[in-house]
Enzyme design. Structure first.
Site, PDB file in Angstrom:
ATOM      1  N   CYS A  44       0.811  -1.217   0.000  1.00  0.00           N
ATOM      2  CA  CYS A  44       0.000   0.000   0.000  1.00  0.00           C
ATOM      3  C   CYS A  44       0.849   1.274   0.000  1.00  0.00           C
ATOM      4  O   CYS A  44       0.610   2.201  -0.770  1.00  0.00           O
ATOM      5  CB  CYS A  44      -0.928   0.002   1.218  1.00  0.00           C
TER       6      CYS A  44
ATOM      7  N   ASP B 133      -3.210  -3.514   7.545  1.00  0.00           N
ATOM      8  CA  ASP B 133      -4.355  -4.306   7.973  1.00  0.00           C
ATOM      9  C   ASP B 133      -4.342  -5.681   7.314  1.00  0.00           C
ATOM     10  O   ASP B 133      -4.576  -6.700   7.962  1.00  0.00           O
ATOM     11  CB  ASP B 133      -5.659  -3.593   7.586  1.00  0.00           C
TER      12      ASP B 133
ATOM     13  N   ASP C 138      -5.033   2.003   5.211  1.00  0.00           N
ATOM     14  CA  ASP C 138      -6.274   2.461   5.814  1.00  0.00           C
ATOM     15  C   ASP C 138      -6.130   3.532   6.884  1.00  0.00           C
ATOM     16  O   ASP C 138      -6.775   4.580   6.818  1.00  0.00           O
ATOM     17  CB  ASP C 138      -7.016   1.281   6.436  1.00  0.00           C
ATOM     18  N   LYS C 139      -5.330   3.283   7.921  1.00  0.00           N
ATOM     19  CA  LYS C 139      -5.316   4.180   9.069  1.00  0.00           C
ATOM     20  C   LYS C 139      -4.441   5.397   8.842  1.00  0.00           C
ATOM     21  O   LYS C 139      -4.546   6.381   9.583  1.00  0.00           O
ATOM     22  CB  LYS C 139      -4.862   3.427  10.335  1.00  0.00           C
TER      23      LYS C 139
ATOM     24  N   CYS D 260      -5.289  -1.520  -1.323  1.00  0.00           N
ATOM     25  CA  CYS D 260      -6.244  -2.554  -1.754  1.00  0.00           C
ATOM     26  C   CYS D 260      -7.279  -1.997  -2.715  1.00  0.00           C
ATOM     27  O   CYS D 260      -7.822  -0.916  -2.519  1.00  0.00           O
ATOM     28  CB  CYS D 260      -6.914  -3.180  -0.542  1.00  0.00           C
TER      29      CYS D 260
ATOM     30  N   GLU E 282     -10.151  -5.921  12.879  1.00  0.00           N
ATOM     31  CA  GLU E 282     -11.044  -6.206  11.764  1.00  0.00           C
ATOM     32  C   GLU E 282     -11.268  -7.710  11.659  1.00  0.00           C
ATOM     33  O   GLU E 282     -10.373  -8.500  11.969  1.00  0.00           O
ATOM     34  CB  GLU E 282     -10.468  -5.688  10.452  1.00  0.00           C
TER      35      GLU E 282
ATOM     36  N   SER F  50     -13.228  -5.072   7.749  1.00  0.00           N
ATOM     37  CA  SER F  50     -12.505  -4.512   6.615  1.00  0.00           C
ATOM     38  C   SER F  50     -13.506  -3.937   5.630  1.00  0.00           C
ATOM     39  O   SER F  50     -14.667  -4.363   5.581  1.00  0.00           O
ATOM     40  CB  SER F  50     -11.688  -5.609   5.934  1.00  0.00           C
TER      41      SER F  50
END
Length: 560
Positions: free
Chosen positions: A52, A84, A126-127, A197, A447, A473
């Protein structure tokens, strides 16, 4: 009085008394000319533990070139990041949501210490996206968030696949429905290179949300991670942050309630991740804008589902880019009067002005016309009831069941539920309950993609429901209720559930209930004892001591 582009760096770098600071910076190549210009912090979430964020080093080079070309001096610094996808299903996943706070803290801390005049935050996984936004808003200086872009889809047996397919294949392989050879081939081809993703999972959801919110330039997120256009986007972003600084435009000057409603509408219209609820609540707190969990249901109910994106749909983020990008979604929603087009973006233009230049690819099927949406209402639903007095969240992308009634299969940690699914112990009609995985109880609110993917892969996605005080997720699909609050570790009603209790999901009436009397629930909770903390030292312990309910965004709050 005109805004001073060096409103902070002068304090650190100008005058006789600051000679020691200048001397140290000259040791690494900054000269008098560079130090006399505005200083722009380039907060980079690059890390070598996932695809990512892996390419963000290259993007940072282009961002810094753009900053220099616009007459300012960049200084790059790094934050942590947690994958993640890599940590999913392990104890390491507990670090994911906690990392959001550390990203925000590090973005803020370095910029405060080194008195940058503006900050641009490079994000991907994500975070890092909400964490970067939160840190920037704490600083309240000019700047914005730049998303690194989506991974390209992989190819398996002639069709596009994403990491979602691998998680679901775990269940299929465990049930003997996919051969070991196919399973390995899918694993080898699902992720073909760098980038976040590929479906409308959490990263792409939050990237779009920040564009609609006004914390990212609209259109900057759409080009994929390794597309050459991303390099151009990065260079222009470097120029733009300097322009924003010269105009003195700070995010808190223009973010308001309507901005957040725009962001929620963008998430709802694209079938985005339930994690957007947690993250937008947390970002709103940093912006000083009142926002509650109920607002997500209100906005989603009035917003049509327009984008046919995975996990519930057919297409991935690169398909949306080819269709015309996020501007197409904004344009559609503006035409339907579902957005406030007067809200500002980092360019200084309004959302309506940015959407007006959308170029839609003829014949594209990713974003539906307003006349025939995938669903008349959006993808986010908030349920309450005697199991979730503070609320929980479900993503309804258009095809899910609206009712489910079944016996509770109760697990006190994710691993036990996963073993039950892959071991064939979950049956049609069951309600899988995973508790003590909330913000405090986990800690870190893991998740459950491993479990939800395995349920779908085992062929139970249409007949089994799941509820948890943990998270999902963005790749999760099916009738899955997350963020159940209050959580079990705080004595929420989910802690009172016993094996075989009948749980009822009622989506139209926004209810999640157990068929027990209030007196029975209270009697059980009166006998309940809180479990001992799973961690008593270190970052997990600090987080558990400070974190709030998921219904408030799982934010950390000082005990004053």
């Amino acid at each position: 009085m005109p805004f001073d582009p060096r409103h902070r760096s002068r304090i650190l770098l100008d005058g006789r008394d600051r000679a020691p600071a200048r001397a140290m910076l000259k040791a690494i190549g900054f000269d008098d000319e560079a130090l006399s210009k505005p200083i722009i912090g380039v907060a980079n979430t690059w890390i070598e533990t996932m695809p990512c964020n892996y390419h963000l080093r290259d993007l940072a080079v282009k961002v810094k070139e753009g900053i220099r070309a616009a007459g300012a001096t960049p200084m790059e610094y790094n934050t942590i990041a947690i994958s993640d996808g890599v940590t999913m299903g392990t104890e390491g996943m507990k670090a994911s949501l906690i990392s959001r706070e550390l990203v925000a803290d590090s973005v803020e801390l370095v910029a405060r210490a080194h008195m940058f005049d503006a900050v641009i935050v490079l994000v991907a996984c994500d975070k890092t996206i909400p964490g970067g936004a939160m840190g920037l808003l704490r600083l309240d200086i000019p700047g914005f968030v730049l998303y690194g872009g989506s991974i390209a889809p992989g190819k398996f047996h002639g069709h596009d696949v994403t990491i979602q397919d691998v998680f679901e294949a775990v269940g299929a392989n465990a049930r003997g429905q996919m051969s070991d050879a196919d399973f390995r081939e899918l694993e080898n081809h699902a992720c073909p290179g760098a980038g976040a993703c590929g479906g409308q999972f959490t990263a792409n959801t939050m990237a779009l949300a920040l564009e609609f919110l006004g914390l990212s330039p609209i259109g900057s997120a759409s080009p994929p991670a390794l597309d050459q256009r991303k390099q151009e986007v990065a260079f222009r972003a470097g120029q733009l942050v300097v322009d924003q600084l010269k105009r003195g435009l700070k995010p808190k000057d223009y973010l308001n309630r309507k901005s957040f409603e725009n962001a929620i509408a963008g998430v709802a219209a694209t079938g985005g991740s339930t994690n957007a609820v947690l993250h937008l609540l947390a970002i709103a707190r940093e912006a000083g804008v009142p926002l509650t969990i109920d607002d997500f249901d209100t906005v989603s109910t009035r917003t049509p589902l327009l984008a046919d994106l995975k996990p519930g749909g057919r297409f991935v983020a690169t398909d949306l880019d080819r269709a015309g990008g996020t501007r197409i979604v904004a344009q559609r929603l503006l035409q339907a009067n579902k957005l406030d087009g007067s809200q500002l973006t980092p360019t200084g233009k309004t959302l309506a002005e940015e959407a007006a230049v959308a170029v839609e690819t003829e014949g594209q099927e990713v974003v539906k016309p307003l006349a025939c949406p995938l669903k008349p209402t959006g993808g986010l639903v908030i349920l309450k009831g005697n199991l979730a007095p503070e609320g929980c969240v479900i993503k309804v992308a258009g095809h899910e069941r609206l009712h489910h009634r079944g016996p509770a299969r109760v697990f006190d940690r994710e691993e036990d539920a996963m073993n039950a699914v892959t071991g064939g112990k979950i049956k049609s009609g069951d309600v899988v309950v995973i508790r003590y995985e909330g913000p405090k109880g986990g800690p870190g609110m893991r998740e459950m993609l491993g479990v939800t993917g395995a349920i779908v892969g085992a062929g139970l996605g249409e007949t089994v429901a799941l509820m948890t005080d943990g998270r999902f997720s963005g790749a999760t699909r099916g009738l899955m209720a997350g963020h159940v609050a209050p959580e079990a570790a705080c004595g929420g009603p989910i802690a009172a559930l016993q094996e075989g209790d009948i749980v009822v999901f009622d989506i139209p009436n926004r209810q999640l209930n157990v068929e027990l009397s209030a007196e029975e629930i209270q009697a059980r909770l009166a006998r309940w004892q809180p479990p001992p903390p799973k961690y008593t030292t270190g970052v997990f312990a600090k987080y558990a001591a400070l974190v709030s309910s998921a219904s408030e965004g799982a934010i950390t709050q000082p005990r004053l």
